[in-house]
Design a protein around this motif. Structure first.
Motif, PDB file in Angstrom:
ATOM      1  N   SER A  83     -10.436 -79.818 -89.208  1.00 24.28           N
ATOM      2  CA  SER A  83     -10.950 -81.097 -89.700  1.00 24.28           C
ATOM      3  C   SER A  83      -9.915 -81.846 -90.531  1.00 24.28           C
ATOM      4  O   SER A  83     -10.193 -82.941 -91.019  1.00 24.28           O
ATOM      5  N   ASP A  84      -8.755 -81.244 -90.707  1.00 23.62           N
ATOM      6  CA  ASP A  84      -7.675 -81.807 -91.535  1.00 23.62           C
ATOM      7  C   ASP A  84      -8.026 -81.841 -93.009  1.00 23.62           C
ATOM      8  O   ASP A  84      -7.339 -82.494 -93.802  1.00 23.62           O
ATOM      9  N   ASP A  85      -9.095 -81.140 -93.399  1.00 27.53           N
ATOM     10  CA  ASP A  85      -9.417 -81.021 -94.823  1.00 27.53           C
ATOM     11  C   ASP A  85      -9.947 -79.628 -95.114  1.00 27.53           C
ATOM     12  O   ASP A  85     -10.039 -78.770 -94.213  1.00 27.53           O
ATOM     13  N   SER A 122      -8.721 -88.287 -87.666  1.00 30.82           N
ATOM     14  CA  SER A 122      -9.102 -86.882 -87.602  1.00 30.82           C
ATOM     15  C   SER A 122     -10.197 -86.695 -86.560  1.00 30.82           C
ATOM     16  O   SER A 122     -11.143 -87.487 -86.478  1.00 30.82           O
ATOM     17  N   THR A 123     -10.068 -85.657 -85.763  1.00 26.19           N
ATOM     18  CA  THR A 123     -11.031 -85.417 -84.678  1.00 26.19           C
ATOM     19  C   THR A 123     -12.435 -85.191 -85.223  1.00 26.19           C
ATOM     20  O   THR A 123     -13.422 -85.685 -84.675  1.00 26.19           O
ATOM     21  N   SER A 125     -14.561 -86.503 -87.263  1.00 28.26           N
ATOM     22  CA  SER A 125     -14.831 -87.741 -87.995  1.00 28.26           C
ATOM     23  C   SER A 125     -16.101 -88.370 -87.450  1.00 28.26           C
ATOM     24  O   SER A 125     -16.665 -87.909 -86.453  1.00 28.26           O
ATOM     25  N   TYR A 135     -17.423 -85.845 -84.484  1.00 30.25           N
ATOM     26  CA  TYR A 135     -17.626 -84.512 -85.042  1.00 30.25           C
ATOM     27  C   TYR A 135     -18.762 -83.777 -84.330  1.00 30.25           C
ATOM     28  O   TYR A 135     -18.738 -82.532 -84.214  1.00 30.25           O
ATOM     29  N   TYR A 190      -7.314 -92.747 -92.609  1.00 27.23           N
ATOM     30  CA  TYR A 190      -7.765 -91.391 -92.892  1.00 27.23           C
ATOM     31  C   TYR A 190      -6.678 -90.698 -93.711  1.00 27.23           C
ATOM     32  O   TYR A 190      -5.611 -90.369 -93.194  1.00 27.23           O
ATOM     33  N   ARG A 192      -6.764 -87.736 -94.895  1.00 29.01           N
ATOM     34  CA  ARG A 192      -6.569 -86.370 -94.407  1.00 29.01           C
ATOM     35  C   ARG A 192      -5.664 -86.326 -93.191  1.00 29.01           C
ATOM     36  O   ARG A 192      -4.977 -85.332 -92.958  1.00 29.01           O
ATOM     37  N   ALA A 193      -5.644 -87.413 -92.411  1.00 32.12           N
ATOM     38  CA  ALA A 193      -4.725 -87.475 -91.282  1.00 32.12           C
ATOM     39  C   ALA A 193      -3.279 -87.599 -91.765  1.00 32.12           C
ATOM     40  O   ALA A 193      -2.347 -87.126 -91.104  1.00 32.12           O
ATOM     41  N   ARG A 196      -2.269 -84.085 -92.504  1.00 31.07           N
ATOM     42  CA  ARG A 196      -2.022 -83.423 -91.217  1.00 31.07           C
ATOM     43  C   ARG A 196      -0.654 -83.794 -90.656  1.00 31.07           C
ATOM     44  O   ARG A 196       0.124 -82.920 -90.227  1.00 31.07           O
ATOM     45  N   HIS A 207      -3.224 -79.891 -94.580  1.00 34.11           N
ATOM     46  CA  HIS A 207      -4.568 -80.455 -94.660  1.00 34.11           C
ATOM     47  C   HIS A 207      -4.821 -80.916 -96.084  1.00 34.11           C
ATOM     48  O   HIS A 207      -4.016 -80.657 -96.994  1.00 34.11           O
TER      49      HIS A 207
END
Length: 315
Positions: A83-85, A122-123, A125, A135, A190, A192-193, A196, A207
């Protein structure tokens, strides 16, 4: 006894562990109205400024979601998640090289993400993919590929870094580096992206482990209230006129013109053309009448704001 209908913007400091939807539900209970929305979701892990529109001021939210934002965050380099987090599952745990973080390499990776970029969200999301949240598709086992989106990173700066050992769910240990950063960006970014992509550029994965939203346009978390403090929430509504003055140019109208604008008439003004939004304010009562555009010396309503109303209540 008649009581005023709640109306205004609420600057809430969202704590970690609750969703933006939950924050709205809390405000609905405290303020006694269901007509509340928010401008810009914060993930449950994130904290900081969440702007809520209450009553007729929900009409302002459309004009808030596109504002620039400022965040402080912590990137964990050496470990990647799905989730990049920090809420996601670890998918890679390369760890930091034996000689530790290369400050020049970190700066180069961050510099490549400054300015206008095409960012792959982020995927995991809330972006809709064929009518279903990304998600939800990921959790159902589908492979989701999201197209890049243009965003602008106005500032992306490292504030400090520290290396430490992180235990993994399998019982192992990984050497990671936590980097505190500040990010100023356009809406739709994002953060978090960014973590990443910095991790990928360094070849170690990355992350986000902390995120706090500090500013949305002219509004600051310094002026926000604890969403769990009922008394503070009840006293914290920003009047729609004051919010509009902070956001837009202002045209002040006489009472007759304000009434005509409320009735849908195109009021004549001596002002330059402006596609808006421009806040049209009744100069006598300091009431926000509407958000308008100016064309050919006349006002055209983009969003109208009704006069204050009251609801029945008990003494």
């Amino acid at each position: 006894m008649l009581e005023p209908v709640p109306d205004g913007l609420l600057l809430a400091d969202k704590p970690a562990g609750i969703s933006s939807h939950r924050a709205v539900a809390i405000a609905r209970r405290v303020l006694g109205t269901r007509k509340i929305g928010h401008a810009g979701t914060l993930d449950p892990m994130a904290t900081g400024l969440l702007i809520l529109g209450v009553g007729p001021s929900t009409r302002l939210l459309t004009h808030l979601v596109g504002l620039d934002k400022r965040y402080t965050a912590t990137m964990r380099l050496g470990i990647a998640t799905d989730s990049d987090d920090a809420d996601g599952a670890i998918v890679d745990s390369i760890g930091m090289p034996p000689d530790g973080m290369d400050a020049d390499a970190l700066e180069q990776a961050m510099a490549a993400l400054r300015g206008p970029i095409d960012q792959v969200p982020s995927t995991v999301s809330a972006i809709s993919v064929d009518g279903k949240r990304a998600y939800q598709r990921v959790r159902a086992g589908e492979t989701v590929v999201l197209p890049p989106r243009p965003v602008t990173i106005r500032r992306f700066e490292a504030l400090g870094a520290r290396e430490h050992t992180v235990s993994t769910p399998t019982g192992g240990a990984v050497r990671a580096c936590d980097v505190d950063v500040v990010v100023e960006c356009t809406s739709g970014t994002y953060v978090r992206a960014l973590a990443r992509d910095v991790g990928r550029a360094l070849g170690v994965g990355g992350h986000l482990v902390a995120l706090r939203r500090m500013d949305v346009g002219p509004f600051s978390v310094d002026d926000a209230v604890d969403i769990d403090d009922d008394a503070a929430v009840q006293e914290a509504l920003i009047r729609p006129t004051d919010a509009a003055r902070a956001l837009f140019p202002v045209i002040e109208l006489g009472s007759d013109d304000a009434r005509d604008l409320s009735d849908g008439k195109r009021v004549a003004v001596t002002a330059a053309d402006d596609d808006g939004p421009v806040a049209a304010v009744d100069g006598g009562t300091d009431r926000l009448v509407g958000l308008v555009a100016v064309r050919g010396g006349r006002l055209r309503v983009l969003t109208n704001f009704p006069p204050p109303s009251r609801v029945g209540g008990s003494a």
